[in-house]
Design an enzyme around this catalytic site. Structure first.
Site, PDB file in Angstrom:
ATOM      1  N   ASP A  45     -36.415  -7.372 -14.451  1.00 16.89           N
ATOM      2  CA  ASP A  45     -35.519  -8.444 -14.878  1.00 16.89           C
ATOM      3  C   ASP A  45     -34.642  -8.009 -16.037  1.00 16.89           C
ATOM      4  OD1 ASP A  45     -37.944  -8.377 -16.435  1.00 16.89           O
ATOM      5  OD2 ASP A  45     -37.340 -10.269 -17.358  1.00 16.89           O
ATOM      6  N   GLU A 105     -40.328  -9.713 -17.711  1.00 13.53           N
ATOM      7  CA  GLU A 105     -40.698  -9.179 -19.025  1.00 13.53           C
ATOM      8  C   GLU A 105     -39.994  -9.922 -20.140  1.00 13.53           C
ATOM      9  OE1 GLU A 105     -40.264  -6.344 -22.529  1.00 13.53           O
ATOM     10  OE2 GLU A 105     -38.749  -7.371 -21.310  1.00 13.53           O
TER      11      GLU A 105
END
Length: 487
Positions: free
Chosen positions: A79, A146
């Site tokens: 991400d 994350e």
């Protein structure tokens, strides 16, 4: 996407990054990039699978002659932080990042670049696809989410990974080798209030704070950068007493891990104070801009009269406690480390403030490499918000990563760096949240290290990746792979 990105050296790295950045991948909306990574592994004929939380794992056997080396985990997160300038029209859920070359830097057009952690992911992809790079047995671990909770790392089960050494490619200075990081906790304050009708004889204004640099709420928290939510609160603080100012709405900041760059408030004042309001507020603006002239030279604070006066506002007593709680709540560095020079131990970012329609929300991210200090600051914030009647929730807590200066893989990296650069690397712990500490809870015997290319301005539209540093990083990475210790 400009072909000039694909022509950069090392092409193996930049072509993978270009492919990755063509896929939308904002945090918590990683469906497309998960499928992209699974397709990538399957196309290469490698063992590829998702775990229960949707992390993607790809396994590649050792190359010829490397079978007797310790198996390794190469780890990065899929991400990216989705931030854009207010005047940029862009949909992170449907569009790929638009990149361009600016001297030694690769940048994005008005948005975050996604080099954090896209360049690390691209480097792993390049090794997986290679046919001529020596390496031991590899497990490529691509975690999800994350940036907004470390969900992927927190939910990775023990026993899935077989590697003995983990190389995390999420450090953002190419002369640093990270052996520790801060943990974090989300602090969220919420409250409801009964809106009241706007008094007769009122005029409306919008107040906009913009032009701040923003940045990473861990790595940049010590730089004295402006926080749009704190600046807005200063502007509103004495407004009721001086001008009959009442808040209709506030929208400040966006993500917990990004220092807020912009805030917009809609307020009303008593019409009788109209001229005095503009004059007096300009004096406060001048004071604030003078304070930040070095760190925030592009700061703008704009007042515009509204053509339509807001119909509902926050009651003066609720506003009294609200602005004082924001003033009281700590923002920035709370404590420096006593064990590591120039390392922030504990900090807080007042990341997002939303007020309107009878509800208010304040979102913070508190970080620390010391668990007790993290909770001390979190409880201080809790106290500030509870005193104004908020409900306060702690969530998303994750542990720090305790440094191991006697790490075997650390010795390998230091030796290679010194040989390649005729200089010693900076072996550090960082104030960002790396996934190593979380992964270590289920894999306590795994030797972990973090390194990466130079990336500046992460978590902001000023994010940029150094081209020359990517070349230095790639050379370093390849020799590390060839130098993994024997089993």
């Amino acid at each position: 996407m400009s072909q000039e990105i694909r022509n950069l050296e090392p092409k193996a790295l930049w072509n993978q990054f270009a492919d990755l950045n063509a896929v939308p991948r904002p945090s918590k909306k990683e469906e497309q990039v998960i499928q992209f990574m699974k397709d990538f592994g399957n196309r290469l004929g490698l063992e590829t699978f998702e775990d229960e939380i949707r992390n993607v794992i790809i396994r590649k056997p050792a190359t010829l002659g490397m079978e007797n080396r310790k198996p390794i985990v190469l780890q990065g997160h899929l991400d990216m932080v989705h931030q854009k300038n207010n005047d940029t029209v862009f949909d992170f859920e449907t569009q790929g990042i638009e990149m361009y070359v600016d001297g030694d830097w690769v940048r994005a057009k008005g948005t975050t670049l996604g080099a954090d952690n896209g360049l690390g992911v691209a480097a792993i992809m390049a090794v997986l696809e290679s046919t001529d790079i020596p390496h031991p047995a590899i497990e490529a671990l691509f975690t999800i989410d994350e940036e907004t909770g470390m969900t992927g790392a927190l939910n990775l089960q023990g026993g899935i990974l077989q590697g003995q050494i983990l190389l995390n490619l999420d450090t953002e200075e190419d002369d640093e080798i990270d052996i520790g990081c801060a943990g974090g906790i989300d602090v969220t304050a919420t409250a409801e209030y009964d809106e009241e009708d706007t008094p007769e004889g009122s005029v409306g204004y919008s107040i906009t704070v913009k032009g701040l640099q923003g940045g990473h709420s861990g790595m940049d928290i010590h730089k004295g950068l402006g926080n749009a939510n704190k600046i807005m609160n200063r502007l509103l603080f004495d407004g009721f007493d001086n001008f009959g100012l009442q808040i209709a709405s506030i929208a400040g900041g966006s993500l917990r891990n990004a220092i807020p760059r912009e805030s917009v408030a809609k307020v009303i004042i008593a019409a009788v104070y109209d001229e005095a309001f503009v004059f007096d507020m300009q004096q406060i603006v001048n004071e604030i801009k003078a304070e930040f002239k070095t760190t925030e030279p592009n700061l703008e604070i704009v007042f515009e009269k509204l053509t339509e006066v807001p119909a509902k506002v926050m009651p003066s007593i609720a506003q009294f406690y609200f602005v004082r709680s924001i003033y009281t709540a700590h923002n920035g560095v709370y404590r420096m480390s006593a064990d590591f020079d120039n390392l922030v131990e504990t900090s807080n970012n007042i990341a997002k403030v939303i007020v309107g329609e009878g509800q208010l929300t304040v979102q913070c991210l508190t970080r620390s490499s010391v668990e007790s200090s993290k909770m001390d600051l979190a409880n201080a914030l809790r106290s500030a918000f509870e005193l104004m009647g908020c409900e306060v929730e702690f969530s998303g807590a994750y542990p720090g990563w305790t440094p191991n200066p006697k790490s075997e893989i650390l010795d390998v990296l230091v030796g290679i760096y010194e040989k390649q650069n005729n200089a010693k690397p900076n072996v550090v712990a960082c104030h960002a949240g790396l996934e190593c500490g979380i992964l270590g809870t289920n894999y306590p015997d795994m030797d972990m290290i973090s390194f990466g290319p130079t990336i500046h301005g992460a978590h902001s539209p000023d994010e940029r990746a150094s081209i020359s540093s990517s070349q230095k990083f790639w050379k370093f990475f390849l020799e590390i792979l060839a130098s993994i210790p024997l089993k």
